[in-house]
Design a protein around this motif. Structure first.
Motif, PDB file in Angstrom:
ATOM      1  N   THR A 181       0.848  -1.187   0.000  1.00 18.46           N
ATOM      2  CA  THR A 181       0.000   0.000   0.000  1.00 18.46           C
ATOM      3  C   THR A 181       0.880   1.232   0.000  1.00 18.46           C
ATOM      4  N   GLN A 182       0.679   2.109  -0.983  1.00 21.51           N
ATOM      5  CA  GLN A 182       1.429   3.357  -1.044  1.00 21.51           C
ATOM      6  C   GLN A 182       0.494   4.521  -0.824  1.00 21.51           C
ATOM      7  N   VAL A 183       0.901   5.445   0.037  1.00 19.37           N
ATOM      8  CA  VAL A 183       0.142   6.656   0.325  1.00 19.37           C
ATOM      9  C   VAL A 183       1.012   7.849  -0.049  1.00 19.37           C
ATOM     10  N   ASP A 184       0.619   8.569  -1.102  1.00 20.18           N
ATOM     11  CA  ASP A 184       1.344   9.749  -1.575  1.00 20.18           C
ATOM     12  C   ASP A 184       0.682  11.003  -1.038  1.00 20.18           C
ATOM     13  N   LEU A 185       1.467  11.866  -0.403  1.00 21.01           N
ATOM     14  CA  LEU A 185       0.953  13.098   0.178  1.00 21.01           C
ATOM     15  C   LEU A 185       1.098  14.252  -0.810  1.00 21.01           C
ATOM     16  N   THR A 186       0.085  15.100  -0.867  1.00 19.35           N
ATOM     17  CA  THR A 186       0.136  16.300  -1.694  1.00 19.35           C
ATOM     18  C   THR A 186      -0.390  17.478  -0.890  1.00 19.35           C
ATOM     19  N   GLY A 187       0.005  18.671  -1.295  1.00 23.29           N
ATOM     20  CA  GLY A 187      -0.474  19.862  -0.600  1.00 23.29           C
ATOM     21  C   GLY A 187      -0.123  19.861   0.872  1.00 23.29           C
ATOM     22  N   ILE A 188       1.096  19.449   1.198  1.00 19.91           N
ATOM     23  CA  ILE A 188       1.503  19.336   2.595  1.00 19.91           C
ATOM     24  C   ILE A 188       1.599  20.725   3.222  1.00 19.91           C
ATOM     25  N   ARG A 189       0.930  20.881   4.370  1.00 14.68           N
ATOM     26  CA  ARG A 189       0.907  22.157   5.070  1.00 14.68           C
ATOM     27  C   ARG A 189       1.332  21.939   6.530  1.00 14.68           C
ATOM     28  N   PRO A 190       2.625  22.142   6.818  1.00 21.49           N
ATOM     29  CA  PRO A 190       3.081  22.011   8.208  1.00 21.49           C
ATOM     30  C   PRO A 190       2.766  23.267   9.014  1.00 21.49           C
ATOM     31  N   GLY A 191       2.653  23.081  10.323  1.00 27.65           N
ATOM     32  CA  GLY A 191       2.482  24.225  11.210  1.00 27.65           C
ATOM     33  C   GLY A 191       1.106  24.853  11.196  1.00 27.65           C
ATOM     34  N   VAL A 192       0.095  24.142  10.685  1.00 25.04           N
ATOM     35  CA  VAL A 192      -1.260  24.701  10.638  1.00 25.04           C
ATOM     36  C   VAL A 192      -1.965  24.494  11.980  1.00 25.04           C
ATOM     37  N   GLN A 193      -2.996  25.288  12.217  1.00 31.34           N
ATOM     38  CA  GLN A 193      -3.819  25.113  13.410  1.00 31.34           C
ATOM     39  C   GLN A 193      -4.825  23.991  13.155  1.00 31.34           C
ATOM     40  N   LEU A 194      -4.843  22.991  14.028  1.00 32.47           N
ATOM     41  CA  LEU A 194      -5.754  21.865  13.888  1.00 32.47           C
ATOM     42  C   LEU A 194      -6.630  21.758  15.137  1.00 32.47           C
ATOM     43  N   ASP A 195      -7.917  21.713  14.919  1.00 32.16           N
ATOM     44  CA  ASP A 195      -8.875  21.594  16.016  1.00 32.16           C
ATOM     45  C   ASP A 195      -8.771  20.209  16.637  1.00 32.16           C
ATOM     46  N   ASN A 196      -8.730  20.139  17.963  1.00 33.95           N
ATOM     47  CA  ASN A 196      -8.641  18.853  18.647  1.00 33.95           C
ATOM     48  C   ASN A 196      -9.830  17.949  18.355  1.00 33.95           C
ATOM     49  N   GLN A 197     -10.945  18.526  17.898  1.00 31.44           N
ATOM     50  CA  GLN A 197     -12.124  17.717  17.572  1.00 31.44           C
ATOM     51  C   GLN A 197     -11.850  16.778  16.400  1.00 31.44           C
ATOM     52  N   LEU A 198     -10.857  17.081  15.588  1.00 24.59           N
ATOM     53  CA  LEU A 198     -10.485  16.178  14.501  1.00 24.59           C
ATOM     54  C   LEU A 198     -10.057  14.821  15.025  1.00 24.59           C
ATOM     55  N   PHE A 199      -9.591  14.773  16.253  1.00 26.24           N
ATOM     56  CA  PHE A 199      -9.015  13.551  16.807  1.00 26.24           C
ATOM     57  C   PHE A 199      -9.913  12.918  17.867  1.00 26.24           C
ATOM     58  N   VAL A 200     -11.173  13.305  17.851  1.00 26.18           N
ATOM     59  CA  VAL A 200     -12.187  12.687  18.704  1.00 26.18           C
ATOM     60  C   VAL A 200     -13.000  11.736  17.859  1.00 26.18           C
ATOM     61  N   VAL A 201     -13.070  10.464  18.265  1.00 26.85           N
ATOM     62  CA  VAL A 201     -13.781   9.452  17.504  1.00 26.85           C
ATOM     63  C   VAL A 201     -15.275   9.551  17.772  1.00 26.85           C
ATOM     64  N   PRO A 202     -16.095   9.571  16.716  1.00 26.55           N
ATOM     65  CA  PRO A 202     -17.546   9.564  16.940  1.00 26.55           C
ATOM     66  C   PRO A 202     -17.964   8.315  17.724  1.00 26.55           C
ATOM     67  N   ARG A 203     -18.980   8.467  18.531  1.00 22.56           N
ATOM     68  CA  ARG A 203     -19.478   7.306  19.274  1.00 22.56           C
ATOM     69  C   ARG A 203     -20.206   6.383  18.329  1.00 22.56           C
ATOM     70  N   GLY A 204     -20.083   5.093  18.614  1.00 17.08           N
ATOM     71  CA  GLY A 204     -20.729   4.104  17.761  1.00 17.08           C
ATOM     72  C   GLY A 204     -20.714   2.736  18.418  1.00 17.08           C
ATOM     73  N   LYS A 205     -21.119   1.735  17.683  1.00 20.30           N
ATOM     74  CA  LYS A 205     -21.116   0.381  18.213  1.00 20.30           C
ATOM     75  C   LYS A 205     -19.696  -0.047  18.506  1.00 20.30           C
ATOM     76  N   GLY A 206     -19.521  -0.796  19.590  1.00 22.36           N
ATOM     77  CA  GLY A 206     -18.206  -1.299  19.933  1.00 22.36           C
ATOM     78  C   GLY A 206     -17.344  -0.296  20.675  1.00 22.36           C
ATOM     79  N   ASN A 207     -17.957   0.747  21.271  1.00 18.79           N
ATOM     80  CA  ASN A 207     -17.172   1.699  22.044  1.00 18.79           C
ATOM     81  C   ASN A 207     -16.463   0.998  23.191  1.00 18.79           C
ATOM     82  N   ARG A 208     -15.226   1.425  23.445  1.00 21.42           N
ATOM     83  CA  ARG A 208     -14.499   0.838  24.571  1.00 21.42           C
ATOM     84  C   ARG A 208     -15.110   1.327  25.883  1.00 21.42           C
TER      85      ARG A 208
END
Length: 208
Positions: A181-208
């Motif tokens: 599996t190859q993953v090619d990155l484009t439009g790389i933008r380092p140092g951007v502001q990222l909302d912590n909500q991006l890293f919150v998993v939606p609740r669903g079946k099989g929640n720990r």
């Protein structure tokens, strides 16, 4: 194999740890140039506090998919596919979660048990629990192949970086079954502001 299963199997090589392997790791015989370049890679990766990019994924040179990649070190990462694919992978600093938005199903594994921990950790070292098995160069590109030191047969991860300037261009994972599996990155933008909500998993079946 369906499209969705193909994606899940392909990313599992990078993100999900399998059972421990018995084989001993075989590190690369590093030259002085190799060591110098690896130090540059460590310094570069360590400087990336946040990254946002688009990606194109291919599996065994077929099955092309697009999506978005977010990284907020330490510990946080998100791989999200464009529709109609409903899969995403999210690391929240403790867990790595596979989530299917259509089925509202999830699977969680400890982030530290996966090679994704290497990408998201605070201090990136190309040694210790990961081992460099190959270093190659060509056409302003540096490639570094890694395995998990205690589970070398689980698969490999190769980072491809341009050298002048040094920028992460792609990664290639190979799983135990030989799926590439190859993953090619484009439009790389380092140092951007990222909302912590991006890293919150939606609740669903099989929640720990």
């Amino acid at each position: 194999m369906t499209i969705l299963r193909t994606i899940a199997a392909a990313l599992a090589a990078l993100l999900i740890a399998a059972a421990p392997a018995a084989a001993a790791v075989r590190p690369a015989q590093l030259t002085a140039q190799d060591r110098q370049d690896l130090a540059r890679v460590e310094q570069y990766l360590g400087s990336l506090t946040t990254v946002q990019a688009d990606f194109v994924q291919t599996t065994n040179n077929t099955d092309l998919y697009r999506g978005h990649f977010y990284l907020k070190r330490p510990g946080k990462m998100r791989l999200e596919y464009e529709p109609p694919i409903s899969y995403m992978y999210i690391a929240d600093g403790t867990w790595l979660t596979y989530y299917d938005a259509d089925l509202r199903q999830r699977k969680d594994v400890p982030l530290g048990s996966t090679i994704a921990d290497f990408i998201t950790r605070a201090n990136v070292k190309l040694s210790g629990d990961v081992t460099v098995t190959k270093v190659s160069r060509g056409n302003n590109l540096l490639s570094v192949q890694l395995v998990q030191t205690d589970k070398p047969d689980d698969g490999s991860l190769t980072l491809n970086l341009s050298t002048n300037p040094m920028i992460l261009q792609s990664w290639v994972s190979v799983d135990q079954q030989g799926t590439v599996t190859q993953v090619d990155l484009t439009g790389i933008r380092p140092g951007v502001q990222l909302d912590n909500q991006l890293f919150v998993v939606p609740r669903g079946k099989g929640n720990r």
